[in-house]
Motif scaffolding. Sequence first.
Motif, PDB file in Angstrom:
ATOM      1  N   LEU A  81      30.330  38.149  46.809  1.00 51.72           N
ATOM      2  CA  LEU A  81      31.709  38.453  46.420  1.00 51.72           C
ATOM      3  C   LEU A  81      32.644  38.437  47.621  1.00 51.72           C
ATOM      4  O   LEU A  81      33.818  38.058  47.500  1.00 51.72           O
ATOM      5  CB  LEU A  81      31.767  39.811  45.718  1.00 51.72           C
ATOM      6  N   ARG A  82      32.128  38.860  48.783  1.00 49.33           N
ATOM      7  CA  ARG A  82      32.967  38.878  49.988  1.00 49.33           C
ATOM      8  C   ARG A  82      33.349  37.470  50.439  1.00 49.33           C
ATOM      9  O   ARG A  82      34.332  37.285  51.163  1.00 49.33           O
ATOM     10  CB  ARG A  82      32.244  39.621  51.116  1.00 49.33           C
ATOM     11  N   LYS A  83      32.571  36.482  50.026  1.00 49.00           N
ATOM     12  CA  LYS A  83      32.846  35.101  50.426  1.00 49.00           C
ATOM     13  C   LYS A  83      33.897  34.426  49.545  1.00 49.00           C
ATOM     14  O   LYS A  83      34.354  33.326  49.858  1.00 49.00           O
ATOM     15  CB  LYS A  83      31.551  34.287  50.380  1.00 49.00           C
ATOM     16  N   ILE A  84      34.277  35.069  48.453  1.00 49.85           N
ATOM     17  CA  ILE A  84      35.246  34.462  47.535  1.00 49.85           C
ATOM     18  C   ILE A  84      36.664  34.658  48.076  1.00 49.85           C
ATOM     19  O   ILE A  84      37.079  35.784  48.369  1.00 49.85           O
ATOM     20  CB  ILE A  84      35.122  35.086  46.128  1.00 49.85           C
ATOM     21  N   ASP A  85      37.373  33.589  48.205  1.00 46.57           N
ATOM     22  CA  ASP A  85      38.767  33.640  48.655  1.00 46.57           C
ATOM     23  C   ASP A  85      39.615  34.222  47.523  1.00 46.57           C
ATOM     24  O   ASP A  85      39.687  33.639  46.433  1.00 46.57           O
ATOM     25  CB  ASP A  85      39.244  32.231  48.998  1.00 46.57           C
ATOM     26  N   PRO A  86      40.253  35.379  47.740  1.00 48.25           N
ATOM     27  CA  PRO A  86      41.059  35.993  46.667  1.00 48.25           C
ATOM     28  C   PRO A  86      42.213  35.112  46.205  1.00 48.25           C
ATOM     29  O   PRO A  86      42.749  35.322  45.112  1.00 48.25           O
ATOM     30  CB  PRO A  86      41.554  37.293  47.306  1.00 48.25           C
ATOM     31  N   LYS A  87      42.582  34.115  47.020  1.00 49.55           N
ATOM     32  CA  LYS A  87      43.641  33.205  46.596  1.00 49.55           C
ATOM     33  C   LYS A  87      43.135  32.196  45.564  1.00 49.55           C
ATOM     34  O   LYS A  87      43.924  31.613  44.823  1.00 49.55           O
ATOM     35  CB  LYS A  87      44.201  32.457  47.809  1.00 49.55           C
ATOM     36  N   GLN A  88      41.810  32.008  45.543  1.00 51.42           N
ATOM     37  CA  GLN A  88      41.229  31.052  44.599  1.00 51.42           C
ATOM     38  C   GLN A  88      40.734  31.711  43.312  1.00 51.42           C
ATOM     39  O   GLN A  88      40.798  31.110  42.243  1.00 51.42           O
ATOM     40  CB  GLN A  88      40.056  30.309  45.260  1.00 51.42           C
ATOM     41  N   ALA A  89      40.222  32.947  43.451  1.00 52.95           N
ATOM     42  CA  ALA A  89      39.658  33.604  42.267  1.00 52.95           C
ATOM     43  C   ALA A  89      39.688  35.113  42.423  1.00 52.95           C
ATOM     44  O   ALA A  89      39.512  35.646  43.521  1.00 52.95           O
ATOM     45  CB  ALA A  89      38.225  33.137  42.031  1.00 52.95           C
ATOM     46  N   LYS A  90      39.917  35.784  41.323  1.00 54.17           N
ATOM     47  CA  LYS A  90      39.864  37.238  41.259  1.00 54.17           C
ATOM     48  C   LYS A  90      38.735  37.622  40.309  1.00 54.17           C
ATOM     49  O   LYS A  90      38.658  37.124  39.185  1.00 54.17           O
ATOM     50  CB  LYS A  90      41.189  37.797  40.755  1.00 54.17           C
ATOM     51  N   VAL A  91      37.847  38.509  40.783  1.00 57.19           N
ATOM     52  CA  VAL A  91      36.682  38.911  39.993  1.00 57.19           C
ATOM     53  C   VAL A  91      36.820  40.381  39.613  1.00 57.19           C
ATOM     54  O   VAL A  91      37.094  41.228  40.469  1.00 57.19           O
ATOM     55  CB  VAL A  91      35.366  38.716  40.774  1.00 57.19           C
ATOM     56  N   SER A  92      36.618  40.689  38.339  1.00 58.75           N
ATOM     57  CA  SER A  92      36.632  42.082  37.876  1.00 58.75           C
ATOM     58  C   SER A  92      35.373  42.341  37.059  1.00 58.75           C
ATOM     59  O   SER A  92      34.886  41.464  36.342  1.00 58.75           O
ATOM     60  CB  SER A  92      37.875  42.364  37.031  1.00 58.75           C
ATOM     61  N   PHE A  93      34.826  43.574  37.187  1.00 57.53           N
ATOM     62  CA  PHE A  93      33.583  43.939  36.508  1.00 57.53           C
ATOM     63  C   PHE A  93      33.828  45.098  35.550  1.00 57.53           C
ATOM     64  O   PHE A  93      34.700  45.939  35.763  1.00 57.53           O
ATOM     65  CB  PHE A  93      32.509  44.346  37.526  1.00 57.53           C
ATOM     66  N   ASN A  94      33.000  45.131  34.512  1.00 57.23           N
ATOM     67  CA  ASN A  94      33.030  46.224  33.534  1.00 57.23           C
ATOM     68  C   ASN A  94      31.591  46.637  33.257  1.00 57.23           C
ATOM     69  O   ASN A  94      30.731  45.785  32.999  1.00 57.23           O
ATOM     70  CB  ASN A  94      33.717  45.760  32.242  1.00 57.23           C
TER      71      ASN A  94
END
Length: 320
Positions: A81-94
């Motif tokens: 998750l730390r490798k994901i560029d927040p400008k490219q994708a936003k990840v949310s968990f439930n």
Amino acid sequence: MKRLLLCFIMISGCLSLSAQAEQLRFERNAGHYNYLWKDYQNNTQTLSFSLLNYPHKLTKFTQYRPEQAQQYVLSKLKPSLRKIDPKQAKVSFNTQHGQLSYQLQGNDQEFIQELSEKLGKEVQQHYQDYLTKHYFVEKQTADGAMGIMPDHNRLAQESAEYLFSWLNNSLNQLEDQAKQREVSNYLLSFVQSIPYSELRSKDRLRGAGFLTPIQVIRNNVGDCDSKTTLLASALKTLYPRLDVAIIYVPNHALLALDMAPQAGDETVRIEGKQYVLLEPTGPALFELGKVAKESAQYIHSGLYTYQQMDWVPPEFKREK
């Protein structure tokens, strides 16, 4: 939104069996055990053996809790998750209602699709790692539902070498040329005489209640799948060429052996072969080939699944 459902298969009540088994004496002292009990023919049996040098991991079984599995998976995902560029994708968990789900948002749909597939595979891998680490497996029930249950097959395998003293001294209680059926009945009556308990945890959830084969002997108590796993481990170790299978019916577990049936034996077909059934649970003292009415009804109706003991047992040599 991707979801991973985490639920436990409950073998909660086990079948109600008439009380007949009678353990007359149980003594434990520094890894040495002494027993006195009555078998299905009302004969008094005695047995002494040792249970020593087993690993600590076989002395406890941790209850399956979805929230713990979820936290394990999430912690293992952090490097990715730390490798994901927040400008490219936003990840949310439930993590509500026993489910771990995640949602991806981004403008590049092709990238989001690739990332979703990658995360999905990683979630499944970490989840399987968690199950393996804690001796759980995914299993399909008789009604087709999928869930989580103790890995009875692996626990039987890993416990086998520590049961040698029990098996050796059991054989020495019988005639030198005792046949497989006689030996099986002797071990069966011993396991049946171990006091039965549903082993529910304080919050009434299953999982902590399951005991490994080592624990069943140490604690002198067990429920249906705990006692069945113990006997499966013993018989597979004594008879490496014998096909042994645990049979699962609703709320219960019993055992099946690939041996020639006698007249009146209850049997079940597994992969084209006829297996003879056994009821290790107790307290009823059913001899080999006889099972509880409820067990027979479920099996005759096809409401069962099974797990074969698919491992090669450690070499056992009898010592007189």
